[in-house]
Scaffold this motif. Sequence first.
Motif, mmCIF file in Angstrom:
data_model
loop_
_atom_site.group_PDB
_atom_site.id
_atom_site.type_symbol
_atom_site.label_atom_id
_atom_site.label_comp_id
_atom_site.label_asym_id
_atom_site.label_seq_id
_atom_site.Cartn_x
_atom_site.Cartn_y
_atom_site.Cartn_z
ATOM 1 N N ILE A 188 41.363 30.046 51.037
ATOM 2 C CA ILE A 188 40.517 30.058 49.829
ATOM 3 C C ILE A 188 39.190 30.730 50.122
ATOM 4 N N LEU A 189 38.734 31.515 49.167
ATOM 5 C CA LEU A 189 37.398 32.086 49.231
ATOM 6 C C LEU A 189 36.530 31.333 48.220
ATOM 7 N N LEU A 190 35.456 30.687 48.705
ATOM 8 C CA LEU A 190 34.547 29.927 47.843
ATOM 9 C C LEU A 190 33.224 30.663 47.750
ATOM 10 N N ALA A 191 32.688 30.771 46.549
ATOM 11 C CA ALA A 191 31.420 31.475 46.388
ATOM 12 C C ALA A 191 30.525 30.677 45.440
ATOM 13 N N ASP A 192 29.331 30.327 45.927
ATOM 14 C CA ASP A 192 28.387 29.541 45.120
ATOM 15 C C ASP A 192 27.300 30.484 44.607
ATOM 16 N N GLU A 193 27.328 30.782 43.329
ATOM 17 C CA GLU A 193 26.375 31.707 42.694
ATOM 18 C C GLU A 193 26.246 33.022 43.483
ATOM 19 N N PRO A 194 27.371 33.708 43.731
ATOM 20 C CA PRO A 194 27.319 34.881 44.624
ATOM 21 C C PRO A 194 26.506 36.043 44.065
ATOM 22 N N THR A 195 26.253 36.041 42.757
ATOM 23 C CA THR A 195 25.471 37.133 42.179
ATOM 24 C C THR A 195 24.077 36.672 41.783
ATOM 25 N N GLY A 196 23.721 35.450 42.199
ATOM 26 C CA GLY A 196 22.454 34.857 41.796
ATOM 27 C C GLY A 196 21.225 35.659 42.205
ATOM 28 N N ASN A 197 21.343 36.439 43.282
ATOM 29 C CA ASN A 197 20.207 37.243 43.745
ATOM 30 C C ASN A 197 20.387 38.722 43.470
ATOM 31 N N LEU A 198 21.338 39.070 42.611
ATOM 32 C CA LEU A 198 21.637 40.492 42.398
ATOM 33 C C LEU A 198 21.331 40.895 40.967
ATOM 34 N N ASP A 199 20.912 42.164 40.785
ATOM 35 C CA ASP A 199 20.725 42.655 39.416
ATOM 36 C C ASP A 199 22.097 42.862 38.772
ATOM 37 N N SER A 200 22.105 43.141 37.449
ATOM 38 C CA SER A 200 23.385 43.088 36.744
ATOM 39 C C SER A 200 24.351 44.192 37.187
ATOM 40 N N LYS A 201 23.816 45.356 37.514
ATOM 41 C CA LYS A 201 24.688 46.453 37.958
ATOM 42 C C LYS A 201 25.333 46.110 39.305
ATOM 43 N N THR A 202 24.539 45.544 40.193
ATOM 44 C CA THR A 202 25.042 45.153 41.511
ATOM 45 C C THR A 202 26.013 43.985 41.398
ATOM 46 N N SER A 203 25.739 43.083 40.442
ATOM 47 C CA SER A 203 26.643 41.954 40.212
ATOM 48 C C SER A 203 28.033 42.444 39.840
ATOM 49 N N VAL A 204 28.087 43.467 39.002
ATOM 50 C CA VAL A 204 29.368 44.031 38.576
ATOM 51 C C VAL A 204 30.139 44.549 39.797
ATOM 52 N N GLU A 205 29.426 45.247 40.670
ATOM 53 C CA GLU A 205 30.023 45.790 41.891
ATOM 54 C C GLU A 205 30.639 44.661 42.747
ATOM 55 N N VAL A 206 29.905 43.553 42.860
ATOM 56 C CA VAL A 206 30.377 42.429 43.671
ATOM 57 C C VAL A 206 31.559 41.727 42.985
ATOM 58 N N MET A 207 31.470 41.571 41.664
ATOM 59 C CA MET A 207 32.563 40.902 40.954
ATOM 60 C C MET A 207 33.837 41.721 41.010
ATOM 61 N N GLU A 208 33.704 43.040 41.009
ATOM 62 C CA GLU A 208 34.901 43.882 41.124
ATOM 63 C C GLU A 208 35.572 43.701 42.481
ATOM 64 N N ILE A 209 34.760 43.460 43.502
ATOM 65 C CA ILE A 209 35.330 43.180 44.830
ATOM 66 C C ILE A 209 36.103 41.858 44.815
ATOM 67 N N PHE A 210 35.526 40.817 44.185
ATOM 68 C CA PHE A 210 36.256 39.545 44.089
ATOM 69 C C PHE A 210 37.580 39.730 43.347
ATOM 70 N N SER A 211 37.556 40.535 42.283
ATOM 71 C CA SER A 211 38.792 40.775 41.530
ATOM 72 C C SER A 211 39.840 41.443 42.415
ATOM 73 N N GLN A 212 39.408 42.416 43.228
ATOM 74 C CA GLN A 212 40.348 43.095 44.138
ATOM 75 C C GLN A 212 40.903 42.133 45.177
ATOM 76 N N ILE A 213 40.037 41.249 45.676
ATOM 77 C CA ILE A 213 40.458 40.289 46.701
ATOM 78 C C ILE A 213 41.504 39.342 46.118
ATOM 79 N N GLN A 214 41.270 38.924 44.866
ATOM 80 C CA GLN A 214 42.236 38.051 44.214
ATOM 81 C C GLN A 214 43.536 38.808 43.968
ATOM 82 N N ALA A 215 43.430 40.051 43.539
ATOM 83 C CA ALA A 215 44.628 40.849 43.279
ATOM 84 C C ALA A 215 45.440 41.049 44.558
ATOM 85 N N ALA A 216 44.764 41.044 45.699
ATOM 86 C CA ALA A 216 45.454 41.224 46.981
ATOM 87 C C ALA A 216 46.108 39.922 47.453
ATOM 88 N N GLY A 217 45.973 38.828 46.669
ATOM 89 C CA GLY A 217 46.712 37.620 47.001
ATOM 90 C C GLY A 217 45.874 36.425 47.409
#
Length: 233
Positions: free
Chosen positions: A164-193
Amino acid sequence: QSVIHLETIIKTYYMGSNSLTVLKGLSLDIFRNEYVALMGPSGSGKSTLMNMIGCLDTPTSGTYILNGHDVSKMTDDDLADVRNKEIGFVFQQFNLLPRLTAAENVALPLVYAGVNRKDRTERAMIALEKVGLSSRSHHKPNEMSGGQIQRVAIARALVNNPSILLADEPTGNLDSKTSVEVMEIFSQIQAAGNTVVLVTHEEDIAAYAKRVVRLRDGVIESDNVKEPTNAHA
Ligand code: ADP
Ligand code: ADP
């Protein structure tokens, strides 16, 4: 099958003669390869629940089965073993060591696990590839953007191949454009299983998840599984 099985969990904090019951009979199952956002007002028990899921703390009563291990009554040492095998953490504060390169930061959990240098380097590179940062492996944190730094932290969380990958407010310190970049990585990680559970108070961050669980006053107020489509495709 459930990766996380929580059954009538009660968590009470004791402070001298005072006590505060934060989780009040909470039950929750999270299945392999789910992508769950945990939401809820401040004080509703999200961090307490994440700490429990992450084996940093045990329930006062109730049962927690993590990937087949009954962790509800484990000693701190056994809990630490399970945590190192099963859990990858990503925090709001990135917690990278400034003097180490990206690859060295990612390999750090493997040093503690006693993995030899050659395997560490190899596995760190594989983890950096998963977050799209192979080309940055020799850079130090001050040579990277905030989004890249958080992706290094995600690679570090993945390097032990946790269930399991747990993330507590992982975008809390990021601006909205950077948050999108990070969330897309989480989506890819989930897609990879992988199974991903994150805490956020932002609806547009939660929109990336496939299931939204809302806490209120120590119990689950709502639990919505969405169609398995990418909300931001
Ligand atoms: P959330 O993450 O939803 O804001 P928390 O789980 O952090 O909620 O906190 C829930 C309640 O438990 C709060 O009132 C908080 O002050 C209290 N609390 C959290 N951790 C502790 C602790 N270690 N000792 C005592 N009280 C705590
Ligand atoms: P960007 O918007 O370019 O992705 P940020 O504005 O988040 O980047 O960060 C600006 C700079 O601050 C980055 O170049 C990075 O070096 C530094 N920085 C941000 N967060 C951290 C951190 N937690 N540790 C070290 N440096 C950081």
